[in-house]
Design a protein around this motif. Structure first.
Motif, PDB file in Angstrom:
ATOM      1  N   TYR A   1     -42.220   5.037  14.405  1.00 46.42           N
ATOM      2  CA  TYR A   1     -40.700   4.604  14.542  1.00 46.42           C
ATOM      3  C   TYR A   1     -39.880   4.682  13.124  1.00 46.42           C
ATOM      4  CZ  TYR A   1     -42.288   0.157  12.219  1.00 46.42           C
ATOM      5  OH  TYR A   1     -42.639  -0.769  11.571  1.00 46.42           O
TER       6      TYR A   1
ATOM      7  N   TRP B   1     -40.388  15.518  13.778  1.00 44.73           N
ATOM      8  CA  TRP B   1     -40.008  14.249  14.545  1.00 44.73           C
ATOM      9  C   TRP B   1     -39.187  13.488  14.004  1.00 44.73           C
ATOM     10  CZ3 TRP B   1     -40.656   9.042  14.224  1.00 44.73           C
ATOM     11  CH2 TRP B   1     -40.353   8.271  15.232  1.00 44.73           C
TER      12      TRP B   1
ATOM     13  N   SER C   1     -35.666  15.453  13.740  1.00 40.81           N
ATOM     14  CA  SER C   1     -34.902  15.660  15.092  1.00 40.81           C
ATOM     15  C   SER C   1     -34.629  14.301  15.687  1.00 40.81           C
ATOM     16  CB  SER C   1     -35.899  16.286  16.319  1.00 40.81           C
ATOM     17  OG  SER C   1     -37.134  15.689  16.307  1.00 40.81           O
ATOM     18  N   SER C   2     -35.378  12.951  15.578  1.00 42.90           N
ATOM     19  CA  SER C   2     -34.998  11.971  16.045  1.00 42.90           C
ATOM     20  C   SER C   2     -33.787  11.258  15.100  1.00 42.90           C
ATOM     21  CB  SER C   2     -36.301  10.736  15.703  1.00 42.90           C
ATOM     22  OG  SER C   2     -37.466  11.317  16.401  1.00 42.90           O
TER      23      SER C   2
ATOM     24  N   TRP D   1     -30.249  10.289  16.702  1.00 41.25           N
ATOM     25  CA  TRP D   1     -29.807   9.069  16.565  1.00 41.25           C
ATOM     26  C   TRP D   1     -28.540   9.078  15.813  1.00 41.25           C
ATOM     27  CZ3 TRP D   1     -28.227   5.689  12.434  1.00 41.25           C
ATOM     28  CH2 TRP D   1     -28.073   4.499  12.544  1.00 41.25           C
TER      29      TRP D   1
END
Length: 985
Positions: free
Chosen positions: A719, A772, A775-776, A780
């Motif tokens: 996360y 990751w 791209s995350s 967002w």
């Protein structure tokens, strides 16, 4: 007087017996067959045939087949009498009654005269004589009465002893293509002709059945199933021949029911066609594949389907025309294929088979073809009887040729096998059930030094011993091919050769091969040694020492502790660089000798590569292993290493760990390597990790994390958090932040970020994680862009491994293009070391980011070997000062000078400066005085969740200390007074 001994008399008797045996063989083989042939020719040409007949007289007659059934006897006779005379009347498949009238003269003076109706298609016959109203006789296939009787294939009528000519009027019914002829016979000659007919029928049936039976038995014995098909085909020949002469109404002297006659005949033709097709395609399977013309074969195939269907569905009169067409088509196609086969193969076996097939296919169907085209001459010369006789002869010749060819093939194969047996380099042998050599080739004679087998009996255990003989018997009795490696009995010099034996049990004997693999075995032993040992030093290599380590872990217990050491020579590369690899190799050999001298039999050392070694201490506590390791360090460094006229001083660092039963081999080596690196880094020579040591536990945690990354990341394991970055000039005017990676373990605990990154870099998944994160973050930002009006930039840190991966670079630019709307907010942080690794490549990367509107920041600036000169050629947007300088600014005045220099350099190059790790107000004031543009640290805010960022107005929103808020206001005013900048542009 000289006497003759008993042995001489016995020898003479054996000699006379041998000569008689040879004479009998010659007479039986040559004289008797020649005599039989000559006698047969003499009888054939010079003796009268006892079945020769004479006095038979073909009659002319009048006939009509179109008279209505309502005609009276008189009307019918007048109608027939008006027609011309003829010798043969053809029904042309008509099944209407035929009336015929004939004038009969006496056939012999003193004998009864018989009129023969030889048509095999005749179904019924009734006759009247000299205009009488009562019939002379009546006959059909179920029975006869009066003067009519069954004769050969048809009927005959007894007219008695005629004194004067008689007029005979008859009505008959016929099925099929009937050819009606009439013949007058004297009773004796007709009787003789009937005997010859039945004799011929019996000979035909017996001969073909005998031949068929012989072929069938041959096929079963030799398991040649093609001959089974050929035997069935010969029976088909018999039935067609019987049909031709009218004898197909019986089988094996038993009459076939009259109602079945038509169906049996149709089925006979159809089955014979199928048999002929199957035999033809099986005989010439390879030849047909070679010549092609597949469409012709398919035409034959479907013609058989048509004929078989017609036999089942159509009445006999309608079936016959179909038979004519199919027969004619089959003859043409088969003859074309046969000619093509003979031209291409020139096989004598194919020649005889082709001749047999050609005769049968042409002659058997000659009658139906003759009936279709009214070719009487053809019908008289060629028929199914002729075909059966000729095909039988051809079949015998074909079988003989086939047997001759097979025999020659076997002889040739035996000769080739014998030659191969003699010249093959592998020893071949045959042993009896007692282990004596029955047969052996030249190679085996050479291997074992065996002389001629006939001169002396050699046994298996003479060369390999009794126990090996029992092993060979066991191997030979196993199903399939089995093999065994054995040793020969010791030779005079004490050496033994190694052999590979393969054997099977056949007919009570052991057939086998023997191959000398002595040199191969030595080579394999050497290869196995090299596979697990270092060729330079002779100690185990990585694979070999890992086996020892695995065994030590497997046998680990409270009573059998074990430890592992990782040894690395310090600055050994200098020896190779300054004095060459020969000197370095010699040093390594001497180091191994010193280590081995100080290890017990339960302890082993292995070289993993270069100047690194692994030592396994079995049955040793961690304290004992540490003491031995200390002695090893002293022994390695205690005395110089003489090489020629030089001497080298070498030191070593060792890391020792205590082994646990749940450890994996790679994990144990990695932990020991870490301890060794710690010893080298701290210059302590020796570091010992007991099982409960914190560093040891941390390393094991890292290894478990690597396993988790290898297993694949679950959606909830990673996360993101975000730490605000505050602008010194306008603290409340912007909301910028750095994206930070976080991970939870299986228990929900947060894993430190540096451990996640270290583990990901070790197992090669760092690129996947960076992708990751990027791209995350973009997804967002794109989803919440309207809720972030004060966000000017968002920092994302990418690892050096990812930035040096062309595939990764291609993927991130594809991702940036996908989120073009928020790509301008992105500020990618790269470390100074990565930027300098390939300056040209870094410059191209920076230019492409700028093209998309993004920004670049140099992270941890000052932590490495900084070179200010490259900054003028690298158009980055910001410099992030390494937090170690910032955190200790107020305690180390030199750090203030370094930070001041970095800030000044950034301003002069048009870049922004960002200070990390700001944790107290005094440091914040000092940074403000130096003119730093942005600050980041726990004083401003700890890392926040994405939801907290969305609810904040600016970086100041996270400050809860009112004194700090007042300080920020004052510092902002001062910043403007000194001309500070507020935005990263």
């Amino acid at each position: 007087m000289t006497g003759v001994s008993g042995s001489e008399r016995t020898s003479k008797r054996w000699g006379v017996s041998a000569r008689l045996d040879e004479l009998f063989h010659t007479v039986s083989l040559y004289a008797v067959p020649v005599a039989i042939l000559l006698l047969s020719l003499l009888v054939l040409f010079f003796q009268e045939n006892q079945y020769a007949v004479h006095g038979n007289l073909p009659l002319s007659f009048q006939a009509r087949g179109d008279l209505p059934s309502s005609f009276s006897l008189e009307a019918a006779e007048h109608a027939v009498a008006a027609t011309p005379e003829l010798r043969q009347y053809d029904t042309h498949l008509s099944e209407a009654p035929v009336w015929f009238r004939v004038a009969v003269t006496p056939a012999a003076a003193n004998e009864s005269t018989y009129i023969e109706f030889p048509s095999r298609h005749a179904q019924s016959l009734v006759c009247w004589r000299d205009g009488a109203q009562q019939p002379v006789g009546h006959g059909d296939r179920t029975g006869v009465s009066g003067g009519i009787r069954v004769s050969k294939a048809g009927f005959s009528i007894n007219l008695g002893r005629l004194k004067e000519p008689a007029i005979l009027l008859c009505q008959g019914t016929f099925s099929g293509p009937a050819h009606l002829t009439l013949t007058a016979w004297p009773s004796s000659q007709l009787s003789l002709s009937e005997k010859e007919f039945h004799r011929s029928t019996g000979l035909l049936e017996g001969g073909l059945l005998t031949l068929s039976g012989f072929v069938l038995v041959t096929a079963i014995i030799n398991q040649e199933w093609l001959y089974v098909l050929f035997a069935a085909w010969l029976v088909g020949n018999l039935r067609l021949a019987a049909n031709s002469i009218g004898a197909d109404t019986q089988w094996l002297e038993r009459a076939i029911p009259t109602d079945w006659d038509a169906f049996v005949r149709k089925l006979t033709f159809a089955i014979y066609y199928v048999l002929t097709y199957s035999l033809f395609t099986q005989l010439f399977r390879r030849e047909l594949q070679r010549i092609g013309l597949r469409w012709m074969v398919m035409a034959l195939q479907w013609s058989g389907v048509l004929l078989f269907s017609a036999a089942v569905a159509l009445p006999y009169a309608h079936f016959v025309p179909v038979l004519w067409v199919v027969a004619a088509l089959g003859i043409v196609i088969v003859l074309c294929l046969l000619v093509r086969i003979l031209v291409m193969t020139r096989s004598r076996v194919a020649l005889w088979y082709s001749a047999s097939l050609a005769i049968v296919l042409f002659a058997t169907f000659s009658e139906v073809v003759a009936a279709a085209f009214n070719a009487r001459a053809l019908a008289g010369t060629l028929n199914s009887v002729t075909a059966a006789l000729f095909s039988s002869m051809m079949a015998a010749l074909a079988i003989a040729e086939q047997m001759r060819a097979e025999h020659q093939g076997k002889l040739q194969a035996q000769a080739e096998l014998r030659n191969a047996y003699d010249v093959t380099p592998v020893g071949l042998f045959t042993l009896d059930d007692q282990g004596a050599f029955v047969r052996a080739n030249a190679a085996l004679h050479t291997m074992l030094g065996i002389g001629a087998l006939g001169s002396h009996e050699f046994r298996w255990d003479d060369f390999f011993g009794q126990s090996t003989w029992r092993m060979l018997q066991d191997v030979a009795q196993q199903r399939g091919e089995s093999e065994l490696e054995i040793l020969s009995l010791p030779q005079p010099d004490g050496s033994s050769n190694r052999y590979l034996v393969k054997a099977i049990l056949a007919n009570g004997r052991i057939e086998g091969s023997l191959q000398d693999i002595t040199e191969r075995a030595k080579t394999m032993e050497q290869l196995r040694f090299l596979a697990e040992n270092d060729s330079l030093t002779g100690v185990p290599n990585r694979r070999g020492i890992e086996k020892s380590l695995e065994e030590a872990i497997r046998t680990l217990s409270d009573t059998r502790p074990a430890a592992l050491a990782y040894l690395d020579l310090d600055r050994f590369k200098l020896v190779n660089d300054l004095f060459g690899h020969h000197a370095g190799d010699e040093v390594l050999r001497q180091v191994c000798d010193r280590v081995r001298q100080r290890l017990s039999a339960d302890q082993s050392v292995g070289r993993t590569g270069g100047d690194e070694f692994i030592i396994v201490f079995r049955d040793a506590t961690i304290r004992e292993a540490g003491a031995i390791a200390r002695r090893l360090v002293d022994a390695i460094a205690g005395e110089p290493y003489p090489i020629g006229n030089r001497a080298f001083q070498v030191r070593a660092s060792i890391g020792v760990i205590e082994l646990a039963a749940d450890m994996r081999v790679p994990d144990a080596i990695s932990a020991a390597d870490r301890a060794c690196r710690e010893a080298k880094k701290a210059r302590r020579e020796l570091v010992v990790y007991e099982r409960g040591a914190s560093a040891f536990r941390e390393r094991l945690d890292e290894l478990r994390l690597i396993d988790a990354l290898d297993a694949g990341l679950t959606p909830n394991s990673l996360y993101l958090e975000m730490q605000p970055i505050m602008a010194m000039a306008d603290p409340g005017g912007s909301l910028n932040f750095e994206v930070l990676l976080r991970m939870r373990d299986g228990d929900g605990n947060v894993v430190p970020a540096h451990r996640v990154i270290t583990a990901a870099e070790e197992n090669g998944t760092i690129g996947m994680i960076d992708k990751w994160v990027l791209s995350s973050t973009l997804a967002w930002l794109d989803a919440h862009r309207e809720r972030l009006p004060k966000t000017l930039f968002v920092c994302v840190n990418l690892s050096g491994a990812s930035l040096n991966d062309e595939h990764f670079i291609r993927d991130i630019f594809a991702t940036l293009a996908e989120y073009e709307r928020v790509a301008g907010l992105l500020c990618i942080e790269i470390t100074e070391t990565v930027a300098l690794h390939d300056l040209d490549n870094t410059r191209r990367f920076v230019d492409r980011i700028h093209t998309l509107g993004g920004k670049i920041a140099l992270d941890d600036f000052g932590a490495g070997f900084s070179s200010f000169s490259y900054l003028k050629d690298l158009p980055v947007d910001a410099i992030k000062i390494d937090g170690a300088f910032v955190k200790s600014m107020l305690t180390h005045p030199a750090n203030v000078a370094i930070v001041e220099a970095i800030v000044a350099l950034a301003k002069n190059l048009g870049m922004r400066s960002v200070a990390e790790w700001v944790e107290d107000a005094e440091t914040l004031e000092a940074l403000s005085e130096l003119g730093v543009d942005y600050v980041q640290g726990y004083l401003i805010a700890r890392p926040q969740s994405p939801e907290a960022i969305l609810t904040a107005d600016s970086a100041v929103s996270f400050i809860r200390d009112p004194d700090l808020a007042m300080l920020l206001t004052e510092l902002g005013d001062e910043y403007y007074a000194y001309g500070g900048r507020t935005r990263m542009q």
